[in-house]
Motif scaffolding. Structure first.
Motif, mmCIF file in Angstrom:
data_model
loop_
_atom_site.group_PDB
_atom_site.id
_atom_site.type_symbol
_atom_site.label_atom_id
_atom_site.label_comp_id
_atom_site.label_asym_id
_atom_site.label_seq_id
_atom_site.Cartn_x
_atom_site.Cartn_y
_atom_site.Cartn_z
ATOM 1 N N LEU A 1 0.844 -1.189 0.000
ATOM 2 C CA LEU A 1 0.000 0.000 0.000
ATOM 3 C C LEU A 1 0.881 1.241 0.000
ATOM 4 O O LEU A 1 1.777 1.390 0.835
ATOM 5 N N SER A 2 0.638 2.147 -0.948
ATOM 6 C CA SER A 2 1.378 3.395 -1.027
ATOM 7 C C SER A 2 0.384 4.552 -1.171
ATOM 8 O O SER A 2 -0.794 4.396 -0.834
ATOM 9 N N ILE A 3 0.856 5.690 -1.661
ATOM 10 C CA ILE A 3 0.067 6.917 -1.621
ATOM 11 C C ILE A 3 0.002 7.561 -3.003
ATOM 12 O O ILE A 3 1.027 7.732 -3.674
ATOM 13 N N THR B 1 2.367 -5.805 -7.017
ATOM 14 C CA THR B 1 1.373 -4.770 -7.295
ATOM 15 C C THR B 1 1.497 -3.696 -6.219
ATOM 16 O O THR B 1 1.443 -4.014 -5.026
ATOM 17 N N ILE B 2 1.686 -2.454 -6.626
ATOM 18 C CA ILE B 2 1.652 -1.322 -5.702
ATOM 19 C C ILE B 2 0.258 -0.706 -5.783
ATOM 20 O O ILE B 2 -0.185 -0.306 -6.862
ATOM 21 N N VAL B 3 -0.424 -0.637 -4.647
ATOM 22 C CA VAL B 3 -1.740 -0.002 -4.588
ATOM 23 C C VAL B 3 -1.558 1.384 -3.978
ATOM 24 O O VAL B 3 -1.266 1.516 -2.789
ATOM 25 N N ARG B 4 -1.696 2.390 -4.808
ATOM 26 C CA ARG B 4 -1.615 3.760 -4.299
ATOM 27 C C ARG B 4 -3.013 4.257 -3.980
ATOM 28 O O ARG B 4 -3.878 4.300 -4.856
ATOM 29 N N ALA B 5 -3.215 4.654 -2.728
ATOM 30 C CA ALA B 5 -4.523 5.137 -2.270
ATOM 31 C C ALA B 5 -4.435 6.605 -1.895
ATOM 32 O O ALA B 5 -3.359 7.130 -1.588
ATOM 33 N N THR B 6 -5.577 7.278 -1.912
ATOM 34 C CA THR B 6 -5.649 8.653 -1.427
ATOM 35 C C THR B 6 -5.789 8.639 0.097
ATOM 36 O O THR B 6 -5.831 7.583 0.734
#
Length: 249
Positions: A94-96, A126-131
């Motif tokens: 999880l990233s940003i 997989t990198i999941v970038r979330a707000t």
């Protein structure tokens, strides 16, 4: 499918574990509380034994520039080595959203460093970038106090419910590795100063909120769309009003 969730006892991690378990997967939380410390490497190999998927939603206990960089580099380096040894087939982190666009922020520089270590690991990922999460609004306000006033950027962002973040992470974990980045965000694009100012007012916080285009966001100035996801982002469905009416109140 056995899935190990680093940071699995925290806000996002516990939700990810619950969602994956409900879908019939064997999701196991891993954190210092469970005997898995990714900084000292204690218990990491044991936690990852037999895992098909590794999910990392852990976070640094300190946001100071040197501390946060040290945390993500050390933790990720240890996890990559253990994941290779365990034969992990999918590394999800999880990233940003916007991390690469804001190098003046020590925290976001550290997240980019984490992403690069994973991308260079040779493990499908997989990198999941979330707000930003709705739950993070008070922390943003707290970090933005200057002379007793809450000075907030007028830039746009798309905050989202942590439950929707966990859904996005879980969805990535059970899918095929994309060997790249996917984005997720909230359903509404809003001005940060307007949104957080209203959120504080609803909780009875009487501090003065000042909308300031030059206000720093964790050490960096924001351009209008620095924190806004791209057109291919999968958006969450929970509005702030719905979140307030539910368990997020």
């Amino acid at each position: 499918m056995k899935v190990v969730v680093i940071g699995g006892t925290g806000l996002i991690g516990s939700k990810v574990v619950e969602k994956l378990d409900a879908r019939g997967h064997d999701a196991r939380p891993a954190a210092p509380q469970t005997g898995c410390n990714t900084i000292t490497n204690e218990g990491v190999a044991e936690a990852l034994a037999g895992a098909e998927v590794l999910i990392d939603v852990s976070n640094s206990p300190s946001f100071a520039d040197d501390d946060v960089m040290s945390f993500f580099v050390t933790s990720t380096t240890n996890l990559v080595a253990a994941a290779r040894a365990a034969g992990v087939r999918h590394y999800v982190a999880l990233s940003i959203v916007g991390a690469e666009r804001l190098p003046d922020s020590g925290y976001l520089r550290a997240k980019v460093a984490q992403e690069k270590l994973i991308a260079d690991s040779g493990i499908p990922y997989t990198i999941v970038r979330a707000t930003q999460f709705f739950e993070f609004s008070a922390a943003i306000a707290g970090s933005s106090v200057v002379d007793g006033e809450v000075r907030l950027s007028t830039a746009y962002y798309q905050p989202m419910a942590s439950d929707d973040v966990a859904t996005a992470v879980g969805r990535a974990a059970v899918g095929e590795p994309v060997n790249g980045i996917v984005e997720t965000g909230g359903p509404e694009k809003v001005r940060m100063a307007d949104f957080i100012g209203a959120a504080l007012a609803r909780t009875g916080d009487e501090r003065k909120v000042v909308a300031d285009p030059d206000a720093a966001y964790f050490g960096t100035r924001l351009a209008d769309d620095s924190l806004v996801p791209g057109p291919d982002a999968v958006l969450g469905t929970t509005s702030h009003e719905e979140w307030l009416a539910g368990a997020g109140r």
